[in-house]
Motif scaffolding. Structure first.
Motif, PDB file in Angstrom:
ATOM      1  N   LYS A  22      22.734 118.393  38.749  1.00 39.83           N
ATOM      2  CA  LYS A  22      23.578 119.525  39.131  1.00 39.83           C
ATOM      3  C   LYS A  22      23.912 120.347  37.890  1.00 39.83           C
ATOM      4  N   ASP A  24      26.355 122.550  37.668  1.00 38.19           N
ATOM      5  CA  ASP A  24      27.816 122.653  37.503  1.00 38.19           C
ATOM      6  C   ASP A  24      28.475 122.330  38.843  1.00 38.19           C
ATOM      7  N   PHE A  25      29.770 122.070  38.803  1.00 35.42           N
ATOM      8  CA  PHE A  25      30.576 121.898  40.008  1.00 35.42           C
ATOM      9  C   PHE A  25      31.840 122.720  39.864  1.00 35.42           C
ATOM     10  N   THR A  26      32.202 123.405  40.935  1.00 34.92           N
ATOM     11  CA  THR A  26      33.494 124.090  40.969  1.00 34.92           C
ATOM     12  C   THR A  26      34.293 123.657  42.192  1.00 34.92           C
ATOM     13  N   ASN A  27      33.629 123.055  43.172  1.00 31.53           N
ATOM     14  CA  ASN A  27      34.278 122.641  44.419  1.00 31.53           C
ATOM     15  C   ASN A  27      34.448 121.129  44.420  1.00 31.53           C
ATOM     16  N   ALA A  30      32.608 119.229  47.315  1.00 33.08           N
ATOM     17  CA  ALA A  30      31.165 119.075  47.114  1.00 33.08           C
ATOM     18  C   ALA A  30      30.878 117.921  46.161  1.00 33.08           C
ATOM     19  N   LEU A  31      31.682 117.804  45.112  1.00 41.10           N
ATOM     20  CA  LEU A  31      31.512 116.698  44.176  1.00 41.10           C
ATOM     21  C   LEU A  31      31.834 115.372  44.843  1.00 41.10           C
ATOM     22  N   GLU A  34      28.953 114.053  46.883  1.00 35.53           N
ATOM     23  CA  GLU A  34      27.876 113.501  46.043  1.00 35.53           C
ATOM     24  C   GLU A  34      28.232 112.090  45.583  1.00 35.53           C
ATOM     25  N   ILE A  48      25.332 116.217  35.263  1.00 29.93           N
ATOM     26  CA  ILE A  48      25.929 117.548  35.378  1.00 29.93           C
ATOM     27  C   ILE A  48      25.607 118.315  34.098  1.00 29.93           C
ATOM     28  N   LEU A  67      35.376 119.589  34.062  1.00 27.16           N
ATOM     29  CA  LEU A  67      34.616 118.740  34.976  1.00 27.16           C
ATOM     30  C   LEU A  67      35.136 117.308  34.999  1.00 27.16           C
TER      31      LEU A  67
END
Length: 487
Positions: A22, A24-27, A30-31, A34, A48, A67
């Motif tokens: 991935k 990046d993650f912002t939500n 969603a993380l 996973e 990440i 993160l």
């Protein structure tokens, strides 16, 4: 800890069910999905700062701080039950990469805040909706034991009390009468029933007709003349039902009547030894009966081919167990109650020694864990593969299913016994009994017709091959072959 070179080696192999990339993650949701999908599987790593195609995008130190907080919130507050992943950072020329280690969960299934169950599906993840798959996750966590689930509509009337009484006395050293409790209460006391209803283990061990309630808990057995499953012809078939002890006995009989017997050092008139030691099949059959996944709606399948025997069990190996580990003697009992009682009924030891014993008896065994198909296959290779015959026609027999590529002057031990029995004219039934085969068509296709085609046997009424008075006798050529065999 992983360095940049080790990271690059992983990225070059691409994504799979245990490695997810991935950028990046912002939500946080969603993380969380996973993390849950990895924990519901065999565990894995989340990278990440890496694009889907495996290129390093890199993260700044500020990204890493953000993160890490997101990972902590997702694992502790957005997954139920909470997870405890670990992480470390890898410095690369393109920037930092966070490697999140997610162990396989011990409290499956893990769900998100909406109560959804996520599992890995190759490199992707998916939402689980099928009841059987949900049950399997509960089974893996120990929250559901399939062999202890009460069988719907079953009652005391479904239990063979005489069979249970024999087992109880043999196992516990006293009769049911001496125990002073009704049979159903005793079944409950030893985890074979609950609230007056027999469970799956109790029905499979002591049910009168267990398949009335448990339709798929049986063995489908087929013997083929060739080496492929889609062959239109078959030599023998049987749907093997009944309690487990009967299933084991009938499955072993099916195997033995469809394999060759070799003479070895035994006398000429003896049937000979099975071409593959019985010990090998003993262990594989018992494992299939006891350790199958009862949440999979499929029968055990037993296939005998010209070059191999396959025993296919519903359900892949439990947890992260691998074929290499069970070869070394490691075990993980899926059905603990059933296994505990079956150890006193079937030739089962339950200490992980079964597969090593089978391999010691016959090393030519492949163990294949097919997780995508949700099944486990044991393939036992035969030492003398029988070639599939080519079509030919014999005027006396009509269409004969094959011209066998065996020298006229050479016969197997089983064929020699049949020739010996035909020194004087005898019926087909006498020859079949001498061969030790119970299936008429199988005997005709593999023994009788080839001997007729090769001119070693002949009919007494050749113009009426189906006459009830038909007899078979040794030809002069057959006498010569038999005399050579005796030497």
């Amino acid at each position: 800890m992983m360095d940049e070179s080790a990271l690059q080696a992983v990225l070059e192999r691409g994504e799979d069910s245990r490695h997810q990339f991935k950028a990046d993650f912002t939500n946080v949701n969603a993380l969380a999905s996973e993390l849950a999908s990895l924990a519901n599987g065999a565990g894995g790593r989340l990278f990440i700062g890496v694009t889907d195609d495996g290129h390093i995008a890199g993260l700044s130190r500020q990204d890493v701080g953000r993160l890490n907080q997101l990972i902590s919130n997702a694992a502790s507050q957005h997954v139920r039950p909470p997870l405890n992943p670990t992480s470390h950072n890898v410095q690369t020329e393109a920037g930092l990469v966070i490697v999140v280690e997610v162990p396989e969960g011990i409290n499956k299934p893990y769900v998100d805040l909406q109560g959804r169950i996520w599992v890995k599906n190759g490199a992707d993840k998916r939402h689980v909706t099928a009841r059987e798959e949900m049950q399997r996750l509960f089974q893996q966590s120990g929250l559901l034991q399939a062999d202890q689930v009460p069988v719907r509509d079953a009652s005391t009337d479904d239990i063979d009390e005489r069979a249970f009484a024999r087992y109880f006395e043999r196992r516990y050293g006293q009769s049911i009468e001496q125990a002073g409790l009704p049979p159903m209460q005793l079944l409950e006391n030893i985890d074979l029933a609950r609230d007056g209803v027999p469970n799956l283990a109790g029905m499979l061990l002591f049910g009168k007709q267990p398949q009335r309630r448990l339709q798929v808990c049986e063995i489908t057995a087929v013997a083929f003349p060739g080496t492929v499953l889609y062959d239109k012809q078959y030599l023998d078939s049987e749907n093997i039902d009944g309690p487990l002890e009967e299933q084991y006995r009938r499955a072993m009989a099916f195997i033995k009547r469809n394999l060759h017997h070799v003479q070895g050092d035994r006398g000429f008139n003896t049937l000979g030894q099975l071409e593959i030691p019985e010990d090998a099949f003993e262990e594989l059959l018992v494992n299939a009966l006891i350790h199958r996944d009862f949440l999979v709606s499929a029968t055990i399948r037993l296939f005998v081919f010209a070059d191999r025997v396959e025993i296919i069990s519903p359900g892949h190996l439990p947890d992260a167990l691998t074929p290499e580990q069970i070869r070394a003697g490691r075990s993980n009992r899926r059905n603990k109650v059933l296994a505990g009682h079956a150890a006193h009924i079937l030739p089962y030891r339950g200490m992980g020694t079964g597969i090593p014993r089978a391999l010691h008896a016959w090393p030519k065994i492949d163990l294949i864990d097919e997780r995508d198909s949700n099944q486990f296959r044991a393939v036992v290779w035969r030492s003398q593969a029988v070639q599939k015959p080519e079509d030919t026609t014999d005027p006396a027999m009509g269409q004969v299913p094959g011209k066998y590529r065996t020298s006229t002057g050479q016969v197997t031990e089983q064929e020699a016994v049949v020739l010996q029995a035909a020194i004087s004219p005898v019926s087909r039934a006498v020859l079949q009994e001498a061969a030790g085969l119970s299936h008429r068509e199988h005997f005709a296709n593999t023994i009788l017709k080839p001997l007729l085609v090769r001119g070693l046997l002949e009919m007494t009424i050749p113009d009426k091959p189906r006459s009830s008075k038909q007899r078979y006798r040794l030809t002069d050529k057959g006498r010569q072959v038999l005399a050579t065999k005796r030497k």
